[in-house]
Design a protein around this motif. Structure first.
Motif, PDB file in Angstrom:
ATOM      1  N   TRP A 140       0.859  -1.188   0.000  1.00  0.00           N
ATOM      2  CA  TRP A 140       0.000   0.000   0.000  1.00  0.00           C
ATOM      3  C   TRP A 140       0.898   1.243   0.000  1.00  0.00           C
ATOM      4  O   TRP A 140       1.831   1.351   0.801  1.00  0.00           O
ATOM      5  N   SER A 142       1.384   5.497   0.024  1.00  0.00           N
ATOM      6  CA  SER A 142       0.892   6.844   0.311  1.00  0.00           C
ATOM      7  C   SER A 142       1.990   7.836  -0.098  1.00  0.00           C
ATOM      8  O   SER A 142       2.960   7.454  -0.750  1.00  0.00           O
ATOM      9  N   ASP A 161      -7.535  -4.790   3.278  1.00  0.00           N
ATOM     10  CA  ASP A 161      -7.269  -3.582   2.493  1.00  0.00           C
ATOM     11  C   ASP A 161      -7.770  -2.340   3.236  1.00  0.00           C
ATOM     12  O   ASP A 161      -7.087  -1.313   3.296  1.00  0.00           O
ATOM     13  N   LYS A 165      -5.394   0.872   4.786  1.00  0.00           N
ATOM     14  CA  LYS A 165      -5.623   2.272   4.436  1.00  0.00           C
ATOM     15  C   LYS A 165      -5.945   3.101   5.679  1.00  0.00           C
ATOM     16  O   LYS A 165      -5.538   4.273   5.778  1.00  0.00           O
ATOM     17  N   ARG A 175      -3.777  10.232  -0.311  1.00  0.00           N
ATOM     18  CA  ARG A 175      -3.546   9.605  -1.619  1.00  0.00           C
ATOM     19  C   ARG A 175      -3.042   8.156  -1.448  1.00  0.00           C
ATOM     20  O   ARG A 175      -2.017   7.757  -1.992  1.00  0.00           O
ATOM     21  N   ILE A 176      -3.799   7.417  -0.697  1.00  0.00           N
ATOM     22  CA  ILE A 176      -3.413   6.027  -0.392  1.00  0.00           C
ATOM     23  C   ILE A 176      -3.942   5.116  -1.499  1.00  0.00           C
ATOM     24  O   ILE A 176      -5.122   5.185  -1.864  1.00  0.00           O
ATOM     25  N   GLU A 177      -3.082   4.280  -2.012  1.00  0.00           N
ATOM     26  CA  GLU A 177      -3.454   3.373  -3.091  1.00  0.00           C
ATOM     27  C   GLU A 177      -2.926   1.966  -2.796  1.00  0.00           C
ATOM     28  O   GLU A 177      -1.842   1.819  -2.224  1.00  0.00           O
ATOM     29  N   LYS A 178      -3.722   1.002  -3.195  1.00  0.00           N
ATOM     30  CA  LYS A 178      -3.284  -0.399  -3.066  1.00  0.00           C
ATOM     31  C   LYS A 178      -2.404  -0.737  -4.272  1.00  0.00           C
ATOM     32  O   LYS A 178      -2.758  -0.517  -5.420  1.00  0.00           O
ATOM     33  N   GLY A 179      -1.222  -1.273  -3.987  1.00  0.00           N
ATOM     34  CA  GLY A 179      -0.311  -1.671  -5.050  1.00  0.00           C
ATOM     35  C   GLY A 179      -0.484  -3.138  -5.406  1.00  0.00           C
ATOM     36  O   GLY A 179      -1.526  -3.754  -5.184  1.00  0.00           O
TER      37      GLY A 179
END
Length: 272
Positions: A140, A142, A161, A165, A175-179
């Motif tokens: 994850w 950021s 998930d 977050k 701006r947290i995104e799962k990779g």
């Protein structure tokens, strides 16, 4: 052969045809407009027997009488010779000498040496296999952090998930995104090249190229490995982690005390 079958009684004819896989069917009544069938005219009282013969032939059929064949002197000698050969083709166990029985022991014992060599070879092959790493990791991202956690297949993917977050948002990340996710080993066959611990470290190093200046937070990554092995695999590939927590996201969701412990480490290292 066909003429002889046609001349048999009908019950025997159906029996032999049934053995050959041919099952006959006869109409009980003449079909309207059909031509008569003069080949077989059955009496009324024989119909049940014919149906029984067509459905389930008797186990021991009545074989047609065959006239005895005349055998001349030459034929008698030939039959006697064949019977003598058949009688002598398989010797009785008592005819084997005792000396020959004792010689059979070394023949049975000979394969023992190759069997031992093959087992030693198998042990060497298994011993030469590279040490295996088993991991399922989620990433994850950021603005300032990269959270890497062990992913449990027994827990909800959505729950893990959401918790990841929330952890990043709790320390002020946006701006947290799962990779991507990483599953290891790549191949089920342990002898296929590319499954070794060195390959795992190289893969992590390749993924770390996308981290940039972000700090790394580890949650239950390779928790079953020793401290020295984790240092070789993780520190070389990811550098010094800001937080190295020993429990995964699924364990955090199950035990509230783990959340408080992680929160104390996060406040002291990455701020809140």
């Amino acid at each position: 052969m066909g003429a002889s079958i046609m001349m048999m009684p009908e019950a025997e004819r159906q029996f032999y045809l049934g053995k050959a896989g041919i099952h006959l069917w006869y109409a009980r009544k003449a079909l309207p407009g059909a031509a008569p069938s003069p080949e077989f005219a059955f009496p009324e009282h024989e119909e049940p027997e014919l149906e029984a013969a067509a459905i389930a032939p008797p186990s021991v059929p009545t074989r047609p009488s065959v006239p005895p064949r005349k055998v001349d002197g030459v034929g008698k000698d030939r039959i006697a010779g064949i019977q003598a050969l058949m009688a002598n083709s398989t010797p009785e166990p008592t005819d084997v000498p005792v000396a020959e029985k004792t010689l059979e022991a070394p023949v049975v014992a000979e394969p023992e040496t190759p069997a031992e060599a093959s087992s030693d070879k198998t042990l060497n092959v298994v011993g030469d296999l590279p040490r295996q790493i088993h991991a399922h990791l989620g990433f994850w991202f950021s603005e300032r952090l990269v959270l890497i956690s062990g992913v449990s297949d027994q827990a909800s993917t959505r729950l893990q998930d959401t918790l990841a977050k929330n952890i990043l948002a709790a320390v002020g990340e946006t701006r947290i995104e799962k990779g991507r996710e990483l599953r290891w080993p790549v191949f089920g066959n342990l002898r296929v090249p590319g499954n070794s611990a060195d390959n795992f470290r190289d893969t992590l190093r390749s993924l770390a190229n996308d981290f940039g200046a972000r700090k790394v937070v580890l949650l239950g990554v390779l928790a079953n490995e020793s401290r020295s092995e984790r240092a070789v695999l993780l520190d070389d590939a990811l550098g010094d982690a800001a937080v190295d927590f020993s429990h995964t996201l699924a364990e955090l969701a199950a035990v509230p005390a783990y959340k408080r412990e992680l929160w104390q480490q996060l406040k002291s290292t990455v701020g809140g």
